[in-house]
Write a protein that holds these residues in place. Sequence first.
Motif, PDB file in Angstrom:
ATOM      1  N   LEU A 180       0.557  -1.107   0.326  1.00 59.60           N
ATOM      2  CA  LEU A 180       0.223  -0.365  -0.076  1.00 59.60           C
ATOM      3  C   LEU A 180       0.889   1.240   0.260  1.00 59.60           C
ATOM      4  O   LEU A 180       1.877   1.118   1.097  1.00 59.60           O
ATOM      5  CB  LEU A 180      -1.494  -0.123   1.242  1.00 59.60           C
ATOM      6  N   ILE A 181       0.744   1.843  -1.226  1.00 56.00           N
ATOM      7  CA  ILE A 181       1.483   3.080  -1.221  1.00 56.00           C
ATOM      8  C   ILE A 181       0.702   4.646  -0.360  1.00 56.00           C
ATOM      9  O   ILE A 181      -0.832   5.063  -1.286  1.00 56.00           O
ATOM     10  CB  ILE A 181       2.257   3.578  -2.904  1.00 56.00           C
ATOM     11  N   LEU A 182       1.498   5.142   0.674  1.00 58.58           N
ATOM     12  CA  LEU A 182       0.312   6.020   0.878  1.00 58.58           C
ATOM     13  C   LEU A 182       0.777   7.500   0.618  1.00 58.58           C
ATOM     14  O   LEU A 182       2.183   7.579   0.975  1.00 58.58           O
ATOM     15  CB  LEU A 182      -0.021   6.170   2.732  1.00 58.58           C
ATOM     16  N   TYR A 183       0.222   8.151   0.566  1.00 66.31           N
ATOM     17  CA  TYR A 183       0.358  10.223  -0.100  1.00 66.31           C
ATOM     18  C   TYR A 183      -0.144  10.475   1.225  1.00 66.31           C
ATOM     19  O   TYR A 183      -1.155  10.619   1.708  1.00 66.31           O
ATOM     20  CB  TYR A 183      -0.473  10.166  -1.204  1.00 66.31           C
ATOM     21  N   MET A 184       0.911  11.312   1.596  1.00 65.74           N
ATOM     22  CA  MET A 184       0.716  11.964   2.713  1.00 65.74           C
ATOM     23  C   MET A 184       1.258  13.896   2.075  1.00 65.74           C
ATOM     24  O   MET A 184       1.802  13.926   1.506  1.00 65.74           O
ATOM     25  CB  MET A 184       1.481  11.577   3.845  1.00 65.74           C
ATOM     26  N   LEU A 185       0.960  15.149   2.989  1.00 71.42           N
ATOM     27  CA  LEU A 185       1.642  16.548   2.724  1.00 71.42           C
ATOM     28  C   LEU A 185       1.977  16.486   4.065  1.00 71.42           C
ATOM     29  O   LEU A 185       1.636  16.308   5.003  1.00 71.42           O
ATOM     30  CB  LEU A 185       0.521  17.359   2.281  1.00 71.42           C
ATOM     31  N   ASP A 186       3.575  17.237   4.073  1.00 70.08           N
ATOM     32  CA  ASP A 186       4.176  17.817   5.022  1.00 70.08           C
ATOM     33  C   ASP A 186       4.677  19.013   4.599  1.00 70.08           C
ATOM     34  O   ASP A 186       5.312  19.842   4.009  1.00 70.08           O
ATOM     35  CB  ASP A 186       5.598  17.201   5.316  1.00 70.08           C
ATOM     36  N   ASP A 187       3.357  20.038   5.708  1.00 67.65           N
ATOM     37  CA  ASP A 187       3.043  21.789   5.085  1.00 67.65           C
ATOM     38  C   ASP A 187       3.877  21.608   3.548  1.00 67.65           C
ATOM     39  O   ASP A 187       3.773  22.403   3.012  1.00 67.65           O
ATOM     40  CB  ASP A 187       4.741  22.095   5.227  1.00 67.65           C
ATOM     41  N   VAL A 188       1.927  20.117   3.131  1.00 66.97           N
ATOM     42  CA  VAL A 188       2.132  20.845   1.187  1.00 66.97           C
ATOM     43  C   VAL A 188       2.888  20.451   0.881  1.00 66.97           C
ATOM     44  O   VAL A 188       2.762  20.769  -0.539  1.00 66.97           O
ATOM     45  CB  VAL A 188       1.267  22.274   0.942  1.00 66.97           C
ATOM     46  N   LYS A 189       4.014  19.156   1.192  1.00 66.14           N
ATOM     47  CA  LYS A 189       5.010  19.174   0.547  1.00 66.14           C
ATOM     48  C   LYS A 189       4.941  17.890   0.780  1.00 66.14           C
ATOM     49  O   LYS A 189       4.761  17.372   1.289  1.00 66.14           O
ATOM     50  CB  LYS A 189       6.370  19.403   0.679  1.00 66.14           C
ATOM     51  N   GLU A 190       4.721  16.754  -0.472  1.00 69.77           N
ATOM     52  CA  GLU A 190       4.223  16.032  -1.158  1.00 69.77           C
ATOM     53  C   GLU A 190       5.609  14.151  -0.326  1.00 69.77           C
ATOM     54  O   GLU A 190       6.789  14.563  -0.763  1.00 69.77           O
ATOM     55  CB  GLU A 190       4.172  15.160  -2.423  1.00 69.77           C
ATOM     56  N   ARG A 191       4.848  13.779   0.581  1.00 67.16           N
ATOM     57  CA  ARG A 191       5.923  12.452   0.804  1.00 67.16           C
ATOM     58  C   ARG A 191       5.450  11.136   0.806  1.00 67.16           C
ATOM     59  O   ARG A 191       3.674  10.997   0.630  1.00 67.16           O
ATOM     60  CB  ARG A 191       6.400  12.564   2.358  1.00 67.16           C
ATOM     61  N   GLY A 214       9.269  16.616   2.865  1.00 67.62           N
ATOM     62  CA  GLY A 214       8.808  16.228   1.505  1.00 67.62           C
ATOM     63  C   GLY A 214       9.497  17.113   0.960  1.00 67.62           C
ATOM     64  O   GLY A 214      10.330  17.145   0.681  1.00 67.62           O
ATOM     65  N   GLN A 215       8.673  16.619  -0.489  1.00 67.58           N
ATOM     66  CA  GLN A 215       8.899  18.394  -1.650  1.00 67.58           C
ATOM     67  C   GLN A 215       7.890  18.515  -2.197  1.00 67.58           C
ATOM     68  O   GLN A 215       6.399  18.174  -2.624  1.00 67.58           O
ATOM     69  CB  GLN A 215       9.961  16.364  -2.489  1.00 67.58           C
ATOM     70  N   ILE A 216       8.410  20.082  -3.565  1.00 69.78           N
ATOM     71  CA  ILE A 216       6.803  20.747  -3.907  1.00 69.78           C
ATOM     72  C   ILE A 216       7.197  20.008  -5.248  1.00 69.78           C
ATOM     73  O   ILE A 216       8.151  20.201  -6.217  1.00 69.78           O
ATOM     74  CB  ILE A 216       8.024  21.991  -4.025  1.00 69.78           C
TER      75      ILE A 216
END
Length: 425
Positions: A180-191, A214-216
Amino acid sequence: MQGRVVGGRRYRSGYPRTVREWTRGSKVDDAPIVFEGEETDVSCGQYLYDETHREGGSMYEVQSRSISFYNSLYHVRKEPTDKFLKLAIALNTEVSFFGRWMLLQLKADWEANDNGSDKVFKSGSLIYVDARAFLDFSGAKVDGNQDAIKETGSRLQYHVLFAPSESTSYTGYSTTKNYLILYMLDDVKERLQFFKLGDRGGPFELVYSDDEGGQIRTASAGGVDSKESDLIWLTTSSYTQPSTLYLADARKCGSNGYIISKLKSLPHMYDSSELEVTQHFATSKDGTKIPYFMIAKKGLLLDGSTPTLLYGYGGFEISLGPRYVTTVGISWLERGGVYVEANIRGGGEYGPKWHQSALKENRNKCYEDFIAVGEHLVASNICTPKSLACRGGSNGGLLAGNMLVQAPDLFAAIHVAVPLLDMKR
């Protein structure tokens, strides 16, 4: 539009509300109705989760009724001969399945007191529980048998895949056969985080996580064949980089990442070689920190003279995030302008509470956030009110219309696109 009451009269939704079982070669009109929603429902549907290819998994048939824009009722059965059981969950919970597990995405704090203990899971969490055990518990709740409720509830064990923090929020997941690949935002930057299904279909194990912070960028992953393999199609893009497709393998997660090879990229549609993307924070009227992304030329002269376009939306739990901005790049950035996107409340950048904090009597916070970003740009000498413009469309058109009324002196130009200005009519 959802079914609603206006002046004592209930209006119908207008969306399809029947599900028919159609046999190939027969007339659709002859297909029997197997499920029907209410006239006032937003929508209804019936679908299958085939999890038999995963260890411990079954076939789950789901009936759902969206009784309002954000609230749904779910009924589930495992076998065609079983009766559908109403799930014992909150109305604003979203349901899915993986292997033998039922996944619950929570849109409000949820107290699970099914076995006498008070377990509170935070709004924005993704949790999972054994599907068969939860169906047994839901059946006992439907029957109202207190002894059965206590017995089935004692067998429930909840696991947390994601719990939000002050800076992180859950945005979705995709699957391969075993991951399962989970998407999350860390201060709107994706991880991205990769979870492997445990031995014999047991609880998930975290095997890889992108860098902290995360990354922009935007990334989406999909199994090449989620029934047979753990290979992944991975697509990434950003404000200045067009969509790029990679082949990846979830089994290779480790210190060297998971990407096998870059396959193809869409062409660059504008010159971004001298541009950089940065993130900043403004302070809203009530003290809340509001993030925003800025795309500008490297070494930008901070004398307030640069034409700046500020864009916002702030609604329906929709997050504004990095994506390739072709038209903005050609028409604005190549000509030396600065482009800014504000992650104001009403959106989903920090999960359900970020959205819910700017509803109804608190709707003003959305507009105050947008004004705060505009004022921060001016205070940072990026622009002045004479060189600052703003734009929004649809729900963002309502936002831009409010700028015309609430902050006309902050903007030299306001583009109000397809606005929802008269919310009563």
